[in-house]
Design an enzyme around this catalytic site. Structure first.
Site, PDB file in Angstrom:
ATOM      1  CE  LYS A  10      -4.247  -1.950   0.678  1.00 49.24           C
ATOM      2  NZ  LYS A  10      -4.122  -3.120  -0.179  1.00 49.24           N
ATOM      3  CE  LYS A  12       8.024  -1.616  -3.203  1.00 45.56           C
ATOM      4  NZ  LYS A  12       8.369  -2.762  -4.047  1.00 45.56           N
ATOM      5  CG  ASP A  68      13.139  -6.347  -6.806  1.00 41.99           C
ATOM      6  OD1 ASP A  68      12.350  -6.409  -5.830  1.00 41.99           O
ATOM      7  OD2 ASP A  68      14.213  -6.958  -6.839  1.00 41.99           O
ATOM      8  CB  THR A  69      13.480  -1.171  -4.328  1.00 39.70           C
ATOM      9  OG1 THR A  69      12.658  -0.424  -5.224  1.00 39.70           O
ATOM     10  CG2 THR A  69      14.398  -0.201  -3.602  1.00 39.70           C
ATOM     11  N   GLY A 149      10.839   0.089   5.109  1.00 41.86           N
ATOM     12  CA  GLY A 149      12.098  -0.576   4.752  1.00 41.86           C
ATOM     13  C   GLY A 149      13.275  -0.001   5.523  1.00 41.86           C
ATOM     14  CE1 TYR A 150      18.061  -3.093   5.293  1.00 44.39           C
ATOM     15  CE2 TYR A 150      16.573  -3.223   3.420  1.00 44.39           C
ATOM     16  CZ  TYR A 150      17.429  -3.835   4.313  1.00 44.39           C
ATOM     17  OH  TYR A 150      17.638  -5.191   4.247  1.00 44.39           O
ATOM     18  CG  ASP A 151      12.526   4.816   3.709  1.00 46.08           C
ATOM     19  OD1 ASP A 151      13.338   4.368   2.872  1.00 46.08           O
ATOM     20  OD2 ASP A 151      11.358   5.125   3.413  1.00 46.08           O
ATOM     21  CG  HIS A 176      15.259   4.338  -4.400  1.00 45.64           C
ATOM     22  ND1 HIS A 176      15.246   5.082  -3.232  1.00 45.64           N
ATOM     23  CD2 HIS A 176      14.513   3.247  -4.126  1.00 45.64           C
ATOM     24  CE1 HIS A 176      14.536   4.463  -2.317  1.00 45.64           C
ATOM     25  NE2 HIS A 176      14.073   3.343  -2.827  1.00 45.64           N
TER      26      HIS A 176
END
Length: 196
Positions: A10, A12, A68-69, A149-151, A176
């Site tokens: 959601k 993204k 994909d990231t 995520g890694y934010d 990105h």
């Protein structure tokens, strides 16, 4: 134009819908009745984006894009990379992933990293790839509650704040994913003009 985004994330979907022109409606996997986990078995970020887009187009017949990231850390030879979401295990827990990464970087002075997003677009029988990369560094502790995520441990070059301290609007102008989505949008607008 209706485009399936091969994701049920959601965060993204919101991020991308906010970036695309109003005439493009982003539809999730849930919206088309796709409930299965799309396999992400490629060994590159590009490969996974292509796998996901092709899965939806082949199985459901929709124009579709998938992304994909990965987070690529210099001192870890580009890891976690393609395994970013499940770096600390199949539970795909962001905190576990960050904890593992921070412990692996504990004695490292080089904390350079980049986020890379690849979008694979299947549109009218053709496939195009769009890539966005943002360079930065991994800080030593988690700061901020926005993002995912890694934010909380990533600070982009030229910025003082982590991605998790930025608003969604601020992040999407430099991220990105924002970069890759802008390329996607420029391409879609050209297609849109051609079809008028």
């Amino acid at each position: 134009m209706k485009l399936v985004f091969a994701s049920n994330n959601k965060n993204k979907i919101q991020e991308i819908q906010a970036l695309v022109p109003k005439n493009i409606q982003i539809v999730s996997l849930e919206d088309i009745g796709c409930t299965e986990d799309i396999p992400e078995t490629a060994d590159t970020i590009e490969g996974n984006a292509i796998l996901k887009a092709n899965f939806v187009t082949e199985k459901y017949g929709y124009n579709c894009f998938a992304d994909d990231t990965g987070l690529e850390v210099d001192a870890l030879n580009g890891a976690p990379g393609v395994y970013s979401a499940r770096y600390a295990g199949e539970q795909k827990d962001a905190n576990d992933n960050m904890d593992k990464l921070l412990s692996e970087l504990e004695d490292k002075s080089n904390r350079k990293a980049n986020f890379k997003t690849v979008i694979a677009l299947n549109l009218n029988g053709k496939q195009n790839l769009f890539t966005g990369i943002i360079n930065g560094k991994i800080i030593e502790e988690k700061i901020g509650t926005n993002g995912f995520g890694y934010d909380p441990i990533f600070v982009a070059d030229g910025y003082e704040k982590t991605f998790a301290e930025l608003t969604m609007e601020e992040k999407s102008t430099i991220s990105h994913r924002g970069i890759a989505v802008k390329e996607l949008i420029i391409f879609l607008q050209k297609q849109d003009r051609k079809s008028v």
